[in-house]
Write a protein that holds these residues in place. Structure first.
Motif, short mmCIF file in Angstrom:
data_model
loop_
_atom_site.label_atom_id
_atom_site.label_comp_id
_atom_site.label_asym_id
_atom_site.label_seq_id
_atom_site.Cartn_x
_atom_site.Cartn_y
_atom_site.Cartn_z
N LEU A 14 0.85 -1.29 -0.05
CA LEU A 14 0.02 -0.11 -0.13
C LEU A 14 0.99 1.05 0.29
O LEU A 14 0.61 2.18 -0.72
CB LEU A 14 -0.94 -0.04 1.21
CG LEU A 14 -2.01 -1.08 1.27
CD1 LEU A 14 -2.71 -1.15 2.49
CD2 LEU A 14 -2.95 -1.30 0.07
N MET A 242 -7.12 -7.49 4.72
CA MET A 242 -6.49 -6.46 3.80
C MET A 242 -6.26 -7.01 2.47
O MET A 242 -5.76 -6.42 1.54
CB MET A 242 -5.05 -5.88 4.47
CG MET A 242 -5.23 -5.27 5.81
SD MET A 242 -6.27 -3.77 5.60
CE MET A 242 -4.89 -2.72 4.43
N LYS A 246 -11.63 -4.16 -2.54
CA LYS A 246 -12.29 -3.11 -2.18
C LYS A 246 -11.54 -2.42 -0.94
O LYS A 246 -11.84 -1.20 -0.68
CB LYS A 246 -13.64 -3.32 -2.08
CG LYS A 246 -14.35 -3.62 -3.39
CD LYS A 246 -15.98 -3.67 -3.32
CE LYS A 246 -16.74 -3.62 -4.56
NZ LYS A 246 -15.98 -4.90 -5.27
N VAL A 247 -11.07 -3.34 0.17
CA VAL A 247 -10.59 -2.69 1.32
C VAL A 247 -9.13 -2.10 0.96
O VAL A 247 -8.89 -0.93 1.32
CB VAL A 247 -10.24 -3.78 2.39
CG1 VAL A 247 -9.54 -3.23 3.64
CG2 VAL A 247 -11.52 -4.49 2.61
N ARG A 248 -8.24 -2.61 0.12
CA ARG A 248 -7.23 -1.98 -0.31
C ARG A 248 -7.49 -0.83 -0.97
O ARG A 248 -6.97 0.42 -0.78
CB ARG A 248 -6.42 -2.99 -1.17
CG ARG A 248 -5.64 -4.02 -0.61
CD ARG A 248 -5.09 -4.83 -1.46
NE ARG A 248 -4.04 -4.26 -2.42
CZ ARG A 248 -2.72 -4.37 -1.97
NH1 ARG A 248 -2.38 -4.76 -0.66
NH2 ARG A 248 -1.95 -3.64 -2.94
N MET A 250 -10.19 1.17 -1.11
CA MET A 250 -10.84 2.11 -0.01
C MET A 250 -9.60 2.87 0.89
O MET A 250 -9.73 3.89 0.99
CB MET A 250 -11.84 1.47 0.96
CG MET A 250 -12.40 2.70 2.01
SD MET A 250 -13.73 1.56 2.89
CE MET A 250 -12.54 0.44 3.93
N ILE A 251 -8.78 2.16 1.29
CA ILE A 251 -7.49 3.00 2.07
C ILE A 251 -6.67 3.75 1.34
O ILE A 251 -6.42 4.73 1.67
CB ILE A 251 -6.86 1.65 2.88
CG1 ILE A 251 -7.59 0.99 3.64
CG2 ILE A 251 -5.54 2.29 3.47
CD1 ILE A 251 -6.94 -0.33 4.55
N LEU A 252 -6.41 3.39 0.24
CA LEU A 252 -5.49 4.06 -0.63
C LEU A 252 -6.27 5.43 -1.25
O LEU A 252 -5.73 6.37 -1.41
CB LEU A 252 -5.16 3.08 -2.05
CG LEU A 252 -4.20 2.16 -1.48
CD1 LEU A 252 -3.90 0.89 -2.51
CD2 LEU A 252 -2.68 2.63 -1.04
N THR A 254 -8.80 6.71 0.03
CA THR A 254 -9.08 7.88 1.00
C THR A 254 -7.79 8.76 1.49
O THR A 254 -7.79 9.82 1.71
CB THR A 254 -9.24 6.95 2.39
OG1 THR A 254 -10.76 6.22 2.18
CG2 THR A 254 -9.86 8.03 3.52
N VAL A 255 -6.72 8.00 1.36
CA VAL A 255 -5.40 8.72 1.66
C VAL A 255 -5.10 9.84 0.49
O VAL A 255 -5.09 10.98 0.63
CB VAL A 255 -4.25 7.72 1.85
CG1 VAL A 255 -3.11 8.51 1.73
CG2 VAL A 255 -4.29 6.97 2.88
#
Length: 347
Positions: A14, A242, A246-248, A250-252, A254-255
């Motif tokens: 990530l 992780m 979609k979780v990966r 979503m985190i990326l 969002t950042v």
């Protein structure tokens, strides 16, 4: 033209995805700026035209005593102005999102070949965008219909609470507890509907985040590209929570969105300083009584457009990088490229 780290083509963690996106953005800031500035300028012209037209002819934008008088004496006469405002802003929203996805397609067509060690020019992205414009627009219409359905579904619980609260307030109008309970249900329903709308908006950008890169790099039909982008963003690529795509994403995202919001706020400070210098910009009546000269407002807004043209490409580069990472993790694109570039061996 090679990007930094091109010899290390492999699936990325990530943090590495964000770092490589930022590295590419810094190394190619000039062509990326030129690609995005045209889109940002067109978006500004469209937005400015709609806002100026509404300020001159729409009571909700003009504010002042006339709006207050109409709301007190004949509120139903404002339905036309309300419909015009909602219709104009909705159409503008649809066009701006289409422009954003199209700029993502154009930038991805420049980023991905460079990351793969191939020669590419910014004009290649523009040509690709024009070539796929029709099929891309068709897929975009599908995304809007899909997003509208999801929005209605996620806002349905809040709408049901609002309806229940309105019925309770009406049937128990002579009962104070029933009226209070109805108002609480209406307020809770409105909050729930708003949260559902925000969740639907986030889902929309997440679900279709790879549609533009697919159009940029793969020669598929409208439906084929639509399904292909869904396949790339679904499922998992590693064990554990992780490992879900979609979780990966979503985190990326969002950042990256947080970075862009901060940059947009900073670049928009001059325009807000000018607005506050002429009074409270959130008070329509005060703004109508003391309008800001466009000769002063337009230059500072154009300064914001220039600032956004420098930093918006970071998000578009990230979409292209994420597309590449999914291709490598799911299809072994990095291994395929290494095999294709392997020197021949003697017998």
């Amino acid at each position: 033209m090679n990007a930094p780290g091109i010899k290390d083509l492999r699936p990325l963690a990530l943090g590495e995805l964000i770092d490589r996106s930022a590295t590419f953005w810094r190394a190619h800031i000039k062509p990326l700026f030129l690609l995005c500035f045209g889109f940002e300028l067109i978006n500004y012209i469209l937005s400015k035209s709609v806002v100026v037209a509404l300020e001159r002819g729409n009571l909700f934008f003009k504010g002042g005593p006339e709006l207050q008088s109409r709301m007190e004496n004949d509120p139903t006469s404002l339905f036309g102005d309300l419909g015009t405002m909602m219709g104009a802003t909705s159409v503008l929203w649809v066009v701006l999102i289409w422009s954003y996805w199209l700029s993502t397609l154009v930038v991805a067509r420049y980023v991905v070949p460079v990351q793969l060690g191939e020669s590419a020019l910014p004009a290649d992205g523009l040509r690709r965008g024009l070539h796929r414009l029709g099929s891309f627009t068709g897929a975009y219409v599908l995304t809007q219909l899909w997003g509208l359905g999801i929005s209605l579904l996620m806002m349905l619980p809040g709408g049901a609470l609002i309806l229940l609260g309105a019925l309770l307030s009406q049937t128990g109008s002579n009962s104070r507890p029933a009226t209070i309970a109805g108002l609480l249900l209406i307020a809770g329903g409105a909050l729930l509907a708003m949260l559902g709308g925000l969740a639907a908006l986030f889902w929309y950008f997440l679900r279709f985040s790879l549609l533009a890169p697919v159009f940029a790099m793969e020669d598929l039909s409208t439906l084929g590209s639509f399904r292909r982008s869904g396949d790339l963003i679904s499922g998992r690529v590693a064990p554990g929570f992780m490992g879900r795509v979609k979780v990966r994403a979503m985190i990326l995202f969002t950042v990256v969105a947080g970075i862009l919001i901060a940059v947009s706020f900073v670049s928009g400070l001059p325009a807000w300083i000018v607005r506050f210098a002429y009074g409270n910009p959130f008070d329509a009546a005060a703004a109508a009584a003391n309008p800001i000269p466009q000769t002063l407002l337009v230059p500072v807004e154009l300064l914001q457009v220039v600032g956004q043209s420098f930093f918006t490409p970071l998000a578009l580069v990230f979409s292209a990088m994420f597309y590449l990472d999914m291709r490598m993790r799911r299809e072994g694109l990095d291994l395929e490229r290494r095999l294709d570039n392997r020197p021949p061996t003697s017998a």
